[in-house]
Write a protein that holds these residues in place. Structure first.
Motif, mmCIF file in Angstrom:
data_model
loop_
_atom_site.group_PDB
_atom_site.id
_atom_site.type_symbol
_atom_site.label_atom_id
_atom_site.label_comp_id
_atom_site.label_asym_id
_atom_site.label_seq_id
_atom_site.Cartn_x
_atom_site.Cartn_y
_atom_site.Cartn_z
ATOM 1 N N ILE A 16 -22.715 -7.934 17.855
ATOM 2 C CA ILE A 16 -22.197 -6.606 17.479
ATOM 3 C C ILE A 16 -23.348 -5.604 17.313
ATOM 4 N N LEU A 80 -14.345 -4.677 21.847
ATOM 5 C CA LEU A 80 -15.308 -4.469 20.754
ATOM 6 C C LEU A 80 -16.102 -3.181 20.952
ATOM 7 N N LEU B 50 -12.874 -14.082 16.638
ATOM 8 C CA LEU B 50 -12.553 -12.813 17.285
ATOM 9 C C LEU B 50 -12.223 -11.743 16.233
ATOM 10 N N TRP B 53 -15.355 -10.522 14.588
ATOM 11 C CA TRP B 53 -16.090 -9.559 15.414
ATOM 12 C C TRP B 53 -15.484 -8.154 15.311
ATOM 13 N N THR B 54 -14.153 -8.083 15.368
ATOM 14 C CA THR B 54 -13.541 -6.745 15.284
ATOM 15 C C THR B 54 -13.873 -6.100 13.941
ATOM 16 N N GLU B 56 -16.556 -6.748 12.099
ATOM 17 C CA GLU B 56 -17.980 -6.398 12.090
ATOM 18 C C GLU B 56 -18.186 -5.108 12.894
ATOM 19 N N ALA B 57 -17.395 -4.943 13.943
ATOM 20 C CA ALA B 57 -17.506 -3.740 14.776
ATOM 21 C C ALA B 57 -17.119 -2.509 13.967
ATOM 22 N N ALA B 58 -16.060 -2.602 13.185
ATOM 23 C CA ALA B 58 -15.668 -1.514 12.289
ATOM 24 C C ALA B 58 -14.613 -2.037 11.330
ATOM 25 N N ALA B 59 -14.809 -1.737 10.038
ATOM 26 C CA ALA B 59 -13.892 -2.262 9.019
ATOM 27 C C ALA B 59 -12.466 -1.819 9.330
ATOM 28 N N HIS B 61 -10.175 -0.333 12.315
ATOM 29 C CA HIS B 61 -10.316 -0.193 13.759
ATOM 30 C C HIS B 61 -8.964 -0.050 14.445
ATOM 31 N N ASP B 62 -9.017 0.432 15.644
ATOM 32 C CA ASP B 62 -7.872 0.666 16.513
ATOM 33 C C ASP B 62 -7.128 -0.657 16.756
ATOM 34 N N ARG B 64 -4.944 -1.365 18.831
ATOM 35 C CA ARG B 64 -4.779 -1.681 20.251
ATOM 36 C C ARG B 64 -5.994 -2.444 20.760
ATOM 37 N N GLU B 65 -7.183 -2.042 20.291
ATOM 38 C CA GLU B 65 -8.395 -2.755 20.707
ATOM 39 C C GLU B 65 -8.459 -4.129 20.038
ATOM 40 N N TYR B 66 -8.054 -4.171 18.777
ATOM 41 C CA TYR B 66 -7.975 -5.462 18.073
ATOM 42 C C TYR B 66 -7.119 -6.432 18.890
ATOM 43 N N THR B 68 -6.410 -6.387 22.064
ATOM 44 C CA THR B 68 -7.072 -6.739 23.327
ATOM 45 C C THR B 68 -8.082 -7.862 23.098
ATOM 46 N N VAL B 69 -8.831 -7.749 22.012
ATOM 47 C CA VAL B 69 -9.861 -8.741 21.717
ATOM 48 C C VAL B 69 -9.219 -10.068 21.308
ATOM 49 N N ALA B 71 -6.132 -11.337 21.491
ATOM 50 C CA ALA B 71 -5.209 -12.042 22.395
ATOM 51 C C ALA B 71 -5.952 -12.894 23.424
#
Lengths: 417, 417
Positions: A16, A80, B50, B53-54, B56-59, B61-62, B64-66, B68-69, B71
């Motif tokens: 990250i 990510l 997974l 990671w989401t 860590e990327a941002a507390a 978060h979107d 939809r992106e969550y 994607t990651v 799934a």
């Protein structure tokens, strides 16, 4: 305002923290007012783990299932990076191959891109949204995920740049550009500011590992200006090079290269093995009897040299195959001995192919002669030669690799300083 | 010949060896001549990685992106199981949510399934191909990947079974069925051979962790006979139970249950906290003034007990909230003190909700009276009571959990032997 595609490989997105660094590179381009699409690879190590699982599941397996498993790596990175960009206040969304879609042929595991629905992405770019695209993947005619083969993300990036009619495709990699030759062999190798598509294609085909051959082909066909730069550069460093570019190499049309060198670079490949057939019958159809069986065995033959026949009835024939296929190729030739009809077969994996490349060679004679003379002076024996309009390749004993490359590098004035 | 959906959770597919074991279970059903669809979770640990990671990327978060990651985990398992099945000589292919498609609403991260194109899968099943379906995922109206929330693979499996009009949905889990209560608390707890949908729904809602509440709801609505069995059973063990089923629990329509018990099971949940407001004004609108702010803060209120007013003007009100929301709920109530108008607020997280469940209660009076008497004899004070047609829930001091559960388990004749 420009439209830019940025591509980041696995090491650049390994965790990250590094993905945050990638996001800062993206932000810099957005802040400069550019429309940006980003193509990402899987996090370093992810693809290897996924591939290992498919192999553990079954040594030989359905390429469609392999693609389904392996393409998940890029899916993770795309999501990510989109999250990190959003957190920095940048509008962004992830795009998977099937969502755009990036249509490919049906060759699962090594698919070729057929079409990219660029207008879908363009609509978003125009709204100021960054498109974060999973590299290496597409969707086949069977509505299933395809992958483009190892290193396919370079190809994805160039194809996206072509579909978007981007002004430039920036490939962020672990080296800061394309060098006149491998700096590990020649410490005085120079980074090239610019290199023509044709030259880069030869360099990549002949051993330089900076870019996938297919991505260079695609860039050449579509005229995608491709800029190779280091992902280790600080995202905040001023972009001070020509055209506001940092250190790196622009792969472009030769018209964009003002001062053309006769020779641009020296490539070499140790991934070769040589096979020689002595006293082959010199008659029509003999080449087919040699190369047919090799082709059937899926072995690529590269350099082929056939001497002029001395007695008008027999000739010697030398060719190269990938080193990994050497043993297998020898067996194929031995099994086909009766049909081919030769006196003796010999082979060696201790050879290297050294190539001198430059579009300037088209208009300059004497490059080859200079080369042969310089190598002869160093006592290096040339085992085979092939040439094209813009390159000369020779086969020599592998022990002389460094000596030959350094000699040629100096000979053509490529040394730094 | 039957049509069967089999569902395997993360522990059952944690590595390739275990995936091979899953494949053997599938093979057994194929060999028996059944049409089989398999729903799989991500490999144990994959989803956690997974999700981490989401975060860590941002507390924040979107979603939809969550999706994607996250799934991607099920995508990997589906491909790997298809490979292993093929290697065993079983025709199989993986299906991702978007490929079938499994259409959901737009609630990314906690989507609900709207529709499954069952005919696509049915065509393949009829050709003898096993459908290996990635659980937990679908595709939203925005053409993006959705996920169904943690444990959503159970829901996927039941929904697929409903869409395929399957004869049975087998849920392979780390326990061998549904018990009269938690065997860790009551060693003499018995496995139930059958339990009615309504009972299972109450059991799951009230603390039994065997199945997701949503999957049971869905099974009930569509009448999907759902069989809970152990994934640790040998795939080769004879299926000797009733209806050729091994040990396990069949969740089914109550008509299928011949010998109905009055009480089927005892559930309990420690995930509760109690809040009491003293001397609240007893007037219209007061409930809204209490529960409105809690609802705005997204806090679910469960049991609500309001005593009859003594003086006709004031009353005491007790309700429960999830323990995790306790502190936040207390703050909400304190901030709304002026609008609500109460004399004192007190709360405790040291409570447990114990529930007695059974469809037989509909036709049997006296179950509650027996319960209150037995608990009183043990000196257990009941702090609140709620009832429905087929269950009685009480709130007691958490220290008495085991004593209360064991007492009730014996009282209603549920002890083994």
């Amino acid at each position: 305002m420009s439209r830019i595609v940025m591509k980041f490989g696995g090491t650049s997105v390994a965790d990250i923290e590094r993905i945050r660094n990638v996001a800062r590179h993206v932000k810099r381009e957005c802040d400069a007012g550019h429309e940006v699409a980003v193509v990402v690879s899987a996090m370093a190590g992810a693809t290897n783990q996924l591939v290992a699982w498919t192999r553990e599941a079954a040594a030989i397996h359905d390429a469609r299932e392999y693609d389904t498993v392996v393409a998940s790596g890029e899916q993770v990175t795309a999501g990510l990076l989109a999250i990190v960009l959003q957190q920095m206040g940048i509008s962004a969304r992830s795009w998977l191959g099937w969502q755009i879609p990036i249509r490919t042929d049906a060759a699962h595991g090594a698919a070729r891109i057929a079409d990219i629905a660029g207008h879908v992405l363009l609509d978003r770019l125009r709204q100021g949204q960054v498109a974060v695209i999973a590299g290496f993947q597409g969707i086949g005619p069977d509505n299933r995920i395809t992958t483009l083969g190892r290193g396919g993300s370079d190809t994805s990036a160039v194809a996206v740049a072509a579909a978007l009619k981007a002004d430039r495709c920036d490939i962020y990699t672990d080296v800061d550009g394309v060098y006149t030759t491998d700096p590990r062999v020649v410490p005085r190798a120079r980074r090239l500011d610019r290199i023509a598509f044709e030259e880069m294609l030869e360099m990549a085909s002949l051993g330089a590992k900076v870019l996938q051959v297919r991505s260079v082909e695609l860039a050449m066909v579509h005229g995608v200006r491709t800029f190779v730069r280091s992902s280790f550069d600080s995202p905040d460093a001023p972009q001070t090079g020509p055209g506001n570019l940092p250190p790196g190499t622009l792969i472009c049309d030769e018209d964009e290269i003002v001062e053309k060198q006769i020779v641009t670079g020296i490539a070499f490949s140790k991934d070769e093995a040589k096979i020689t057939l002595r006293r082959v019958a010199d008659k029509p159809g003999v080449a087919a009897s040699v190369f047919g069986p090799l082709s059937d065995a899926n072995i690529n033959v590269d350099v082929i040299v056939q001497n002029v026949s001395a007695d008008g009835r027999h000739t010697d024939m030398t060719f190269t195959v990938p080193r990994a296929d050497f043993e297998r190729a020898m067996e194929v030739i031995r099994s086909a001995a009766a049909e081919i009809g030769y006196e003796e077969v010999s082979g060696s994996a201790d050879v290297v192919k050294v190539s001198v490349i430059g579009i300037g060679m088209r208009s300059h004679a004497g490059v080859a002669a200079q080369m042969f003379k310089a190598l002869a002076e160093k006592g290096i024996n040339i085992q085979a030669i092939t040439t094209s309009e813009i390159k000369i390749s020779i086969l020599i004993d592998a022990a002389y690799t460094e000596l030959a490359v350094r000699t040629l590098h100096s000979l053509y004035g490529l040394d730094e300083g």
